[in-house]
Design a protein around this motif. Structure first.
Motif, PDB file in Angstrom:
ATOM      1  N   LEU A   9      86.437  26.331  42.324  1.00 41.70           N
ATOM      2  CA  LEU A   9      85.863  26.569  43.650  1.00 41.70           C
ATOM      3  C   LEU A   9      86.544  27.737  44.338  1.00 41.70           C
ATOM      4  CD1 LEU A   9      83.719  25.395  45.565  1.00 41.70           C
ATOM      5  CD2 LEU A   9      85.521  23.976  46.570  1.00 41.70           C
ATOM      6  N   MET A  10      87.829  27.904  44.110  1.00 45.01           N
ATOM      7  CA  MET A  10      88.537  29.029  44.709  1.00 45.01           C
ATOM      8  C   MET A  10      88.012  30.362  44.161  1.00 45.01           C
ATOM      9  SD  MET A  10      90.512  27.790  46.964  1.00 45.01           S
ATOM     10  CE  MET A  10      89.174  26.597  47.173  1.00 45.01           C
ATOM     11  N   PHE A  11      87.718  30.412  42.865  1.00 41.89           N
ATOM     12  CA  PHE A  11      87.113  31.623  42.298  1.00 41.89           C
ATOM     13  C   PHE A  11      85.725  31.854  42.890  1.00 41.89           C
ATOM     14  CE2 PHE A  11      90.246  30.755  38.954  1.00 41.89           C
ATOM     15  CZ  PHE A  11      90.740  32.023  38.730  1.00 41.89           C
ATOM     16  N   TYR A  12      84.962  30.771  43.049  1.00 40.58           N
ATOM     17  CA  TYR A  12      83.598  30.886  43.575  1.00 40.58           C
ATOM     18  C   TYR A  12      83.596  31.378  45.018  1.00 40.58           C
ATOM     19  CZ  TYR A  12      78.966  29.417  45.189  1.00 40.58           C
ATOM     20  OH  TYR A  12      77.706  29.388  45.742  1.00 40.58           O
ATOM     21  N   LEU A  13      84.559  30.919  45.821  1.00 47.38           N
ATOM     22  CA  LEU A  13      84.593  31.269  47.240  1.00 47.38           C
ATOM     23  C   LEU A  13      85.191  32.645  47.497  1.00 47.38           C
ATOM     24  CD1 LEU A  13      85.766  27.873  48.788  1.00 47.38           C
ATOM     25  CD2 LEU A  13      83.453  28.824  48.786  1.00 47.38           C
ATOM     26  N   ARG A  14      85.776  33.253  46.461  1.00 47.43           N
ATOM     27  CA  ARG A  14      86.498  34.516  46.650  1.00 47.43           C
ATOM     28  C   ARG A  14      85.643  35.577  47.339  1.00 47.43           C
ATOM     29  NH1 ARG A  14      89.007  37.179  41.397  1.00 47.43           N
ATOM     30  NH2 ARG A  14      90.300  35.301  41.544  1.00 47.43           N
ATOM     31  N   SER A  15      84.398  35.711  46.927  1.00 47.34           N
ATOM     32  CA  SER A  15      83.537  36.764  47.494  1.00 47.34           C
ATOM     33  C   SER A  15      82.563  36.217  48.530  1.00 47.34           C
ATOM     34  CB  SER A  15      82.739  37.433  46.366  1.00 47.34           C
ATOM     35  OG  SER A  15      81.930  36.480  45.692  1.00 47.34           O
ATOM     36  N   ARG A  16      82.757  34.956  48.939  1.00 50.40           N
ATOM     37  CA  ARG A  16      81.787  34.338  49.845  1.00 50.40           C
ATOM     38  C   ARG A  16      82.369  33.955  51.198  1.00 50.40           C
ATOM     39  NH1 ARG A  16      80.413  33.349  44.691  1.00 50.40           N
ATOM     40  NH2 ARG A  16      78.206  33.358  44.134  1.00 50.40           N
ATOM     41  N   SER A  51      86.059  34.448  53.956  1.00 49.34           N
ATOM     42  CA  SER A  51      87.211  35.300  54.235  1.00 49.34           C
ATOM     43  C   SER A  51      88.430  34.788  53.478  1.00 49.34           C
ATOM     44  CB  SER A  51      87.502  35.295  55.737  1.00 49.34           C
ATOM     45  OG  SER A  51      87.964  34.016  56.147  1.00 49.34           O
ATOM     46  N   PRO A  52      89.373  35.677  53.185  1.00 49.49           N
ATOM     47  CA  PRO A  52      90.589  35.243  52.468  1.00 49.49           C
ATOM     48  C   PRO A  52      91.351  34.147  53.211  1.00 49.49           C
ATOM     49  CG  PRO A  52      90.398  37.628  52.466  1.00 49.49           C
ATOM     50  CD  PRO A  52      89.341  37.127  53.392  1.00 49.49           C
ATOM     51  N   TYR A  53      91.322  34.200  54.548  1.00 49.27           N
ATOM     52  CA  TYR A  53      92.045  33.194  55.327  1.00 49.27           C
ATOM     53  C   TYR A  53      91.403  31.819  55.177  1.00 49.27           C
ATOM     54  CZ  TYR A  53      94.063  37.378  57.421  1.00 49.27           C
ATOM     55  OH  TYR A  53      94.684  38.577  57.598  1.00 49.27           O
ATOM     56  N   LEU A  54      90.064  31.763  55.218  1.00 51.21           N
ATOM     57  CA  LEU A  54      89.375  30.488  55.048  1.00 51.21           C
ATOM     58  C   LEU A  54      89.543  29.977  53.625  1.00 51.21           C
ATOM     59  CD1 LEU A  54      87.590  28.263  56.154  1.00 51.21           C
ATOM     60  CD2 LEU A  54      85.575  29.670  55.618  1.00 51.21           C
ATOM     61  N   GLN A  55      89.502  30.892  52.665  1.00 51.00           N
ATOM     62  CA  GLN A  55      89.714  30.497  51.268  1.00 51.00           C
ATOM     63  C   GLN A  55      91.114  29.903  51.088  1.00 51.00           C
ATOM     64  OE1 GLN A  55      89.872  33.742  48.515  1.00 51.00           O
ATOM     65  NE2 GLN A  55      89.730  32.450  46.702  1.00 51.00           N
ATOM     66  N   ALA A  56      92.109  30.523  51.705  1.00 50.60           N
ATOM     67  CA  ALA A  56      93.482  30.020  51.598  1.00 50.60           C
ATOM     68  C   ALA A  56      93.608  28.651  52.253  1.00 50.60           C
ATOM     69  CB  ALA A  56      94.450  31.008  52.249  1.00 50.60           C
ATOM     70  N   LEU A  57      92.958  28.470  53.406  1.00 47.21           N
ATOM     71  CA  LEU A  57      93.010  27.186  54.099  1.00 47.21           C
ATOM     72  C   LEU A  57      92.389  26.087  53.250  1.00 47.21           C
ATOM     73  CD1 LEU A  57      93.575  25.467  56.613  1.00 47.21           C
ATOM     74  CD2 LEU A  57      91.333  26.196  57.503  1.00 47.21           C
ATOM     75  N   ILE A  58      91.224  26.379  52.662  1.00 46.79           N
ATOM     76  CA  ILE A  58      90.546  25.398  51.808  1.00 46.79           C
ATOM     77  C   ILE A  58      91.407  25.078  50.591  1.00 46.79           C
ATOM     78  CG2 ILE A  58      88.542  25.021  50.320  1.00 46.79           C
ATOM     79  CD1 ILE A  58      86.909  26.715  52.284  1.00 46.79           C
TER      80      ILE A  58
END
Length: 669
Positions: A378-385, A387-394
């Motif tokens: 999921l982290m790979f999937y969210l990378r381009s979808r 923001s980096p901050y939201l991805q890090a939080l998730i």
């Protein structure tokens, strides 16, 4: 592969769709109140109000963060043409690291292991409730009979099961809510457990509080199966129905917590708070309803297992096996081989443990691994979808939660958790060998531009010095483009044994998503000599390629595009139709080529595993009496024309491919 949601994913919410969703998707997570609170109490040293509030708070926030936020809100959006599951998520990744496929395989196989353990523990725990009335009831025998019936009816399709189970699950969840409310009214202070303070206090201060997370995790074990069943019901129906499901689950958990607080002096090892919250007159029907719900719970994992295998086949992680579609919905399938494996696995677990309390040790560990693998992808999937901050939080949130659950569940390893790891490991080994073996095998396969070879194909067709092999010679091609041809087909025609035919046919079969599609295109590459046919079949259409091909020939004859009367004078005089032969090419290892030791092991196992799958002849429905399966060595020289340094440029510019060279025109997928 680009993200392309299907109609199934955005399907409108309907009453029928909601009922089917209740029947198919929520069985596993919906029956968790049967054993979650009991498992938590069995791991407690001191039971008091503070402990119960902390435990129920952990359950509340686990369902909220893991099931609602991670899966319902975030992960369900990662669909692949309407299909869900960890392998579907892997297929959506545009940039794949060389090791990412291992994450997908481990997660998918862990879910398959859970598909074996879940039916065993849910049905056993429900049947054990009958001991309240008959302590001598043969639980193991009854469970095996129920599982036998459940797996036998899979062939009728999940649409049938959803319509049958949906109303029952609606009643089940309604009952959970009513039972919970009936206890909450006596101790409404239990609702304070919504405050995460109590969960944090339990984990920080209670003896072995962290270990109890293994029991708390049981409340969300159906979340990964929920994602896998996305293709069966659609995202809209799942999200809307989850509001009702979660409300009823939480009411029941809070109700059980209220009962435990008000009856702390009655808690013993044999007391199940779920049944204790029922009025005495309702216990008997409650046990039967719970048994029915436990049977339905097994369906979510069985359906999810079919989806996992189907996606594994499409990603070349598993050999092709027969898949049946009892309904007109592609997501609702039946795989006989996997159905048998799951059934035998469930019977083994029941016979090995014999008691649901023993199965609890194995339950949860495999699904924790599956959830962790899903989070990584999921982290790979969210990378381009996002923001980096939201991805890090998730990422930080879910990795912290799931690693904690994994650590807690690892304490069960020696008590039976090794069973789930062993089952998952067997599937991992099969998928890894199949994937690695195909990569090794395909490293020797190339596609070439067919235009370079049209002159020599036309020449061999007219060369009377070569014995005629067949009037019409049909090759099954996997080249997706009409401008390309597999080198192995050219090797078969020109080098292995020069094969003269009046007409060469290249037949390409593509299975499409529309259920009843029957389309074809004709490409005369050399008019009257080399013809390619692209046949598109819907997934519901039987793959009787031999029958369809001859139907196409009759259409071409009717349009006077081809002359199929025999070219032999004696037969032509009587208008006898010409003969056909099919050739399916199979690449086998060279006896004179030595792989490295590891590669040799992989290839030996690969060819053994291949025996459980369908051959191309069976998969395509070809007439075996008219097919020649031709073995071609893996190292069949890609160099069809031999040239020297002074040769002219009239022949194609080809070169010899080294065995370890990884640059190809195109690799077979």
């Amino acid at each position: 592969m680009n993200h392309n949601p299907s109609a199934g994913t955005s399907s409108k919410v309907t009453l029928a769709g909601l009922l089917i969703t209740l029947g198919i998707v929520y069985g596993d997570v919906g029956t968790s109140p049967l054993y979650t609170v009991r498992a938590i109490l069995n791991g407690a040293s001191v039971i008091n109000e503070s402990f119960v509030l902390g435990a129920i708070s952990c359950v509340f926030w686990t369902l909220t963060l893991q099931t609602t936020v991670k899966y319902i809100i975030i992960t369900l959006r990662a669909d692949n043409k309407g299909e869900g599951g960890i392998l579907s998520l892997f297929a959506l990744l545009k940039m794949r690291k060389s090791w990412v496929y291992l994450i997908a395989i481990i997660g998918g196989c862990a879910l398959l292991a859970d598909g074996i353990i879940t039916p065993a523990i849910t049905v056993t725990s429900a049947i054990e409730g009958l001991r309240l009335f008959n302590p001598d009831i043969p639980v193991v025998t009854v469970v095996l009979i129920i599982l036998s019936v459940l797996f036998a009816i899979q062939q009728f399709g999940t649409n049938f099961l959803g319509k049958s189970f949906g109303p029952m699950m609606f009643f089940w969840f309604s009952m959970l809510g009513v039972l919970g409310i009936s206890q909450i009214i006596y101790f409404p202070e239990v609702l304070k457990a919504i405050n995460p303070y109590y969960a944090i206090k339990l984990l920080a201060e209670y003896p072995n509080g962290f270990v109890l997370l293994g029991a708390v995790f049981l409340c969300t074990t159906g979340a990964e199966a929920l994602y896998s069943d996305l293709g069966h019901c659609g995202i809209s129906n799942i999200r809307v129905s989850w509001i009702f499901v979660k409300s009823c689950l939480l009411l029941n958990y809070f109700g059980q917590g209220a009962w435990v607080i008000t009856h702390a002096n009655q808690i013993t090892e044999n007391v199940n708070p779920f049944y204790a919250t029922m009025p005495q007159w309702f216990v008997m029907p409650g046990v039967f309803i719970a048994t029915a719900a436990a049977i339905i719970a097994s369906q979510a994992l069985i359906s999810g297992s079919y989806t996992i295998i189907s996606e594994a086949i499409s990603l070349n992680f598993f050999p092709k096996v027969r898949i049946q579609y009892p309904t007109t919905i592609k997501g609702q399938m039946y795989i006989p081989l996997i159905n048998t494996v799951l059934y035998l696995g469930c019977c083994f677990v029941v016979l090995y443990f014999r008691e649901s309390s023993g199965m609890e040790a194995a339950y949860g560990l495999s699904i924790t691994i599956a959830m962790l693998m899903t989070s990584i992808l999921l982290m790979f999937y969210l990378r381009s979808r996002v923001s980096p901050y939201l991805q890090a939080l998730i990422g930080i949130t879910f990795f912290t939660i799931e690693l904690s659950f994994l650590a807690a569940n690892m304490t069960k390893f020696s008590k039976g958790g090794w069973i789930s790891v062993m089952i998952a490991g067997v599937f991992v080994l099969i998928m890894y060998i199949w994937h690695k073996g195909r990569r090794i095998k395909n490293s020797f396969i190339t596609f070439v531009k067919i235009a370079d070879y049209l002159p020599v194909i036309e020449a061999i067709s007219k060369d009377q010095t070569i014995p005629k092999f067949a009037t019409n010679l049909v090759y099954i091609t996997h080249a997706n483009y009409t401008t390309e041809i597999e080198n192995k087909i050219l090797y078969s025609i020109l080098r292995k044994q020069p094969k003269r035919a009046d007409v060469y046919w290249l037949l390409h079969v593509d299975i499409v998503d529309a259920p009843h599609t029957t389309e074809y295109e004709v490409h005369p590459l050399i008019p009257g000599t080399l013809i390619r046919i692209d046949l598109r079949l819907g997934f519901k259409v039987p793959t009787k390629v031999n029958l369809y091909f001859h139907k196409i020939i009759r259409d071409l004859m009717a349009d006077q595009q081809v002359d199929m009367v025999s070219h032999y004078p004696s037969l032509n005089a009587y208008n006898v139709l010409s003969d056909f032969r099919y050739i399916v090419i199979d690449r086998v290892p060279n006896k004179d080529y030595d792989f490295e030791n590891f590669q040799q092991f992989i290839m030996n196992m690969y060819f053994r595993i291949r025996k459980i799958g369908l051959s191309d002849v069976k998969n395509l429905g070809l007439d075996a009496t008219n097919v020649r399966v031709e073995s071609v060595p893996l190292l069949a020289n890609s160099e069809i024309f031999e040239r020297d340094a002074h040769a002219d440029n009239t022949a194609p510019n080809t070169r010899k491919i080294k065995p370890n060279e990884l640059k190809f025109i195109k690799v077979v997928k």
